[in-house]
Design a protein around this motif. Structure first.
Motif, PDB file in Angstrom:
ATOM      1  N   CYS A  46       0.818  -1.207   0.000  1.00  0.00           N
ATOM      2  CA  CYS A  46       0.000   0.000   0.000  1.00  0.00           C
ATOM      3  C   CYS A  46       0.859   1.266   0.000  1.00  0.00           C
ATOM      4  O   CYS A  46       0.532   2.245  -0.674  1.00  0.00           O
ATOM      5  CB  CYS A  46      -0.935  -0.005   1.199  1.00  0.00           C
ATOM      6  N   GLN A  47       1.940   1.245   0.744  1.00  0.00           N
ATOM      7  CA  GLN A  47       2.837   2.404   0.755  1.00  0.00           C
ATOM      8  C   GLN A  47       3.312   2.742  -0.651  1.00  0.00           C
ATOM      9  O   GLN A  47       3.258   3.901  -1.076  1.00  0.00           O
ATOM     10  CB  GLN A  47       4.060   2.112   1.635  1.00  0.00           C
ATOM     11  N   ARG A  48       3.781   1.727  -1.344  1.00  0.00           N
ATOM     12  CA  ARG A  48       4.346   1.967  -2.676  1.00  0.00           C
ATOM     13  C   ARG A  48       3.263   2.279  -3.701  1.00  0.00           C
ATOM     14  O   ARG A  48       3.490   3.052  -4.641  1.00  0.00           O
ATOM     15  CB  ARG A  48       5.182   0.761  -3.093  1.00  0.00           C
ATOM     16  N   MET A  49       2.080   1.724  -3.503  1.00  0.00           N
ATOM     17  CA  MET A  49       0.962   2.043  -4.393  1.00  0.00           C
ATOM     18  C   MET A  49       0.549   3.504  -4.230  1.00  0.00           C
ATOM     19  O   MET A  49       0.292   4.215  -5.206  1.00  0.00           O
ATOM     20  CB  MET A  49      -0.230   1.138  -4.064  1.00  0.00           C
ATOM     21  N   ARG A  50       0.514   3.952  -2.981  1.00  0.00           N
ATOM     22  CA  ARG A  50      -0.027   5.277  -2.708  1.00  0.00           C
ATOM     23  C   ARG A  50       0.963   6.400  -2.988  1.00  0.00           C
ATOM     24  O   ARG A  50       0.629   7.576  -2.842  1.00  0.00           O
ATOM     25  CB  ARG A  50      -0.532   5.344  -1.262  1.00  0.00           C
ATOM     26  N   VAL A  51       2.159   6.054  -3.408  1.00  0.00           N
ATOM     27  CA  VAL A  51       3.086   7.078  -3.896  1.00  0.00           C
ATOM     28  C   VAL A  51       2.478   7.754  -5.121  1.00  0.00           C
ATOM     29  O   VAL A  51       2.684   8.951  -5.368  1.00  0.00           O
ATOM     30  CB  VAL A  51       4.455   6.451  -4.233  1.00  0.00           C
ATOM     31  N   ILE A  55      -3.799   6.873  -7.384  1.00  0.00           N
ATOM     32  CA  ILE A  55      -4.178   5.757  -6.516  1.00  0.00           C
ATOM     33  C   ILE A  55      -4.425   6.257  -5.090  1.00  0.00           C
ATOM     34  O   ILE A  55      -5.393   5.863  -4.437  1.00  0.00           O
ATOM     35  CB  ILE A  55      -3.099   4.655  -6.530  1.00  0.00           C
ATOM     36  N   ASP A  56      -3.560   7.140  -4.601  1.00  0.00           N
ATOM     37  CA  ASP A  56      -3.722   7.671  -3.248  1.00  0.00           C
ATOM     38  C   ASP A  56      -5.045   8.416  -3.118  1.00  0.00           C
ATOM     39  O   ASP A  56      -5.760   8.266  -2.116  1.00  0.00           O
ATOM     40  CB  ASP A  56      -2.556   8.605  -2.917  1.00  0.00           C
ATOM     41  N   GLY A  57      -5.392   9.193  -4.133  1.00  0.00           N
ATOM     42  CA  GLY A  57      -6.670   9.907  -4.116  1.00  0.00           C
ATOM     43  C   GLY A  57      -7.842   8.947  -4.088  1.00  0.00           C
ATOM     44  O   GLY A  57      -8.832   9.178  -3.383  1.00  0.00           O
ATOM     45  N   VAL A 129      -0.946   3.297 -14.345  1.00  0.00           N
ATOM     46  CA  VAL A 129       0.132   2.982 -13.407  1.00  0.00           C
ATOM     47  C   VAL A 129       0.563   1.530 -13.603  1.00  0.00           C
ATOM     48  O   VAL A 129      -0.274   0.631 -13.665  1.00  0.00           O
ATOM     49  CB  VAL A 129      -0.323   3.176 -11.941  1.00  0.00           C
ATOM     50  N   ASN A 130       1.870   1.322 -13.694  1.00  0.00           N
ATOM     51  CA  ASN A 130       2.394  -0.046 -13.847  1.00  0.00           C
ATOM     52  C   ASN A 130       2.910  -0.522 -12.488  1.00  0.00           C
ATOM     53  O   ASN A 130       3.899  -0.009 -11.972  1.00  0.00           O
ATOM     54  CB  ASN A 130       3.524  -0.066 -14.882  1.00  0.00           C
ATOM     55  N   PHE A 138       2.481  -7.651  -2.872  1.00  0.00           N
ATOM     56  CA  PHE A 138       1.058  -8.005  -2.865  1.00  0.00           C
ATOM     57  C   PHE A 138       0.856  -9.403  -2.293  1.00  0.00           C
ATOM     58  O   PHE A 138      -0.049  -9.633  -1.488  1.00  0.00           O
ATOM     59  CB  PHE A 138       0.500  -7.933  -4.293  1.00  0.00           C
ATOM     60  N   LEU A 139       1.695 -10.326  -2.692  1.00  0.00           N
ATOM     61  CA  LEU A 139       1.560 -11.717  -2.249  1.00  0.00           C
ATOM     62  C   LEU A 139       1.830 -11.876  -0.749  1.00  0.00           C
ATOM     63  O   LEU A 139       1.468 -12.904  -0.156  1.00  0.00           O
ATOM     64  CB  LEU A 139       2.505 -12.618  -3.048  1.00  0.00           C
ATOM     65  N   LYS A 140       2.458 -10.862  -0.129  1.00  0.00           N
ATOM     66  CA  LYS A 140       2.730 -10.935   1.310  1.00  0.00           C
ATOM     67  C   LYS A 140       1.540 -10.462   2.159  1.00  0.00           C
ATOM     68  O   LYS A 140       1.555 -10.625   3.382  1.00  0.00           O
ATOM     69  CB  LYS A 140       3.960 -10.084   1.643  1.00  0.00           C
ATOM     70  N   LEU A 141       0.526  -9.878   1.503  1.00  0.00           N
ATOM     71  CA  LEU A 141      -0.646  -9.423   2.248  1.00  0.00           C
ATOM     72  C   LEU A 141      -1.358 -10.625   2.878  1.00  0.00           C
ATOM     73  O   LEU A 141      -1.407 -11.707   2.294  1.00  0.00           O
ATOM     74  CB  LEU A 141      -1.610  -8.668   1.329  1.00  0.00           C
ATOM     75  N   LYS A 142      -1.911 -10.417   4.031  1.00  0.00           N
ATOM     76  CA  LYS A 142      -2.561 -11.511   4.769  1.00  0.00           C
ATOM     77  C   LYS A 142      -3.848 -11.942   4.072  1.00  0.00           C
ATOM     78  O   LYS A 142      -4.700 -11.110   3.751  1.00  0.00           O
ATOM     79  CB  LYS A 142      -2.871 -11.070   6.198  1.00  0.00           C
ATOM     80  N   GLN A 143      -3.984 -13.250   3.856  1.00  0.00           N
ATOM     81  CA  GLN A 143      -5.197 -13.818   3.279  1.00  0.00           C
ATOM     82  C   GLN A 143      -6.047 -14.433   4.383  1.00  0.00           C
ATOM     83  O   GLN A 143      -5.548 -15.184   5.221  1.00  0.00           O
ATOM     84  CB  GLN A 143      -4.860 -14.901   2.242  1.00  0.00           C
TER      85      GLN A 143
END
Length: 285
Positions: A46-51, A55-57, A129-130, A138-143
């Motif tokens: 999420c940190q890197r996505m919201r840069v 996406i942050d908006g 955004v790529n 992403f794969l480390k997020l808790k399922q």
């Protein structure tokens, strides 16, 4: 209304919850600002996505809608954010009044992880955004399964109640007279009715009438007109706006009616008031 949290008590509770549940938890104030959290940072994904500003908006808008829904329902809300992650929000309530919000999130469900990644990846590409390089994060997020998600959100809701029960929160409430004054001030340009005031404050008409009479010595409608004229005076003193514009700004559609009320309360017309005020200004101004 002023809300004061026991900083250490609340932080300890969030840290304990995060230690057991393994998901991020945070508390937000009434303006939807994050004030406590555990852990401090969002997930790496999420940190890197919201840069990215777009996406942050989208994240902020998604959270705002969730808070708005909880504000109306006063109940827990589980949803998928705009990027497909699972979030949940619950109200923190004191004497039937929402005084804050508690949220857990940045989770995935137990459906096919590759399909979830493809959804997020495809949507981000449509947003220009790529995020291909973020797949490991992403794969480390808790399922979690649906039952597990329900369980941790129920425990989150219990934490919200615990905050109140254990006196980790203190609410300093303004008297009814101040709430009435603030409502009128904030809605001065609108049509203010007794029903709207009752609905907003959650009190009956009799309580409002008695409060206004006791504290201001006027009927409710007289007090509303008085506050409108006081606001008009400030605008006459501090702006060059046309008097008709000022009448509109303080809730009068009829200019003649405004002038009549102004003269009744101030013993002079709006034009005379502005002229007299300007004469008393220091020459340096």
């Amino acid at each position: 209304m002023k809300v004061i949290f026991d900083d250490q008590g609340v932080q300890d509770l969030l840290d304990d919850y995060q230690r057991i549940a393994g998901v991020r938890i945070a508390i937000f104030d009434l303006d939807y600002n994050e004030v406590y959290n555990s852990p401090k940072e969002h997930s790496t994904f999420c940190q890197r996505m919201r840069v990215n500003g777009i996406i942050d908006g989208g994240c902020k808008e998604c959270d705002k809608k969730a808070f708005g829904r909880v504000k109306k329902s006063k109940s827990i809300y589980i949803y998928q954010c705009h990027m497909g992650l699972i979030e949940a929000v619950a109200p923190i309530i004191d004497e039937a009044t929402i005084v804050g919000y508690i949220m857990v999130g940045q989770m995935l469900n137990k459906s096919n992880i590759e399909q979830q990644w493809n959804y997020v990846h495809t949507k981000s590409r449509f947003m220009g955004v790529n995020i291909k390089s973020l797949k490991p994060q992403f794969l480390k997020l808790k399922q979690l399964s649906d039952d597990e998600i329900t369980a941790i959100t129920k425990i989150m809701q219990a934490c919200a109640s615990y905050i109140w029960l254990k006196y980790l929160i203190k609410v300093e409430r303004a008297p009814l007279s101040e709430k009435i004054r603030l409502f009128i001030e904030q809605n001065i340009s609108k049509d203010i009715t007794t029903n709207k005031l009752c609905s907003y404050l959650g009190v009956g008409k009799t309580s409002i009438y008695q409060c206004v009479k006791k504290n201001f010595g006027l009927s409710l409608m007289q007090y509303i007109r008085y506050e409108r004229i006081q606001k008009a005076k400030k605008l006459l003193e501090n702006t060059d706006l046309m008097i008709k514009e000022i009448a509109d700004m303080v809730g009068y559609e009829d200019y003649n009616y405004f002038s009549k009320d102004f003269k009744k309360i101030s013993s002079m017309s709006p034009r005379e008031y502005r002229k007299g005020y300007n004469k008393t200004l220091p020459k340096s101004l």
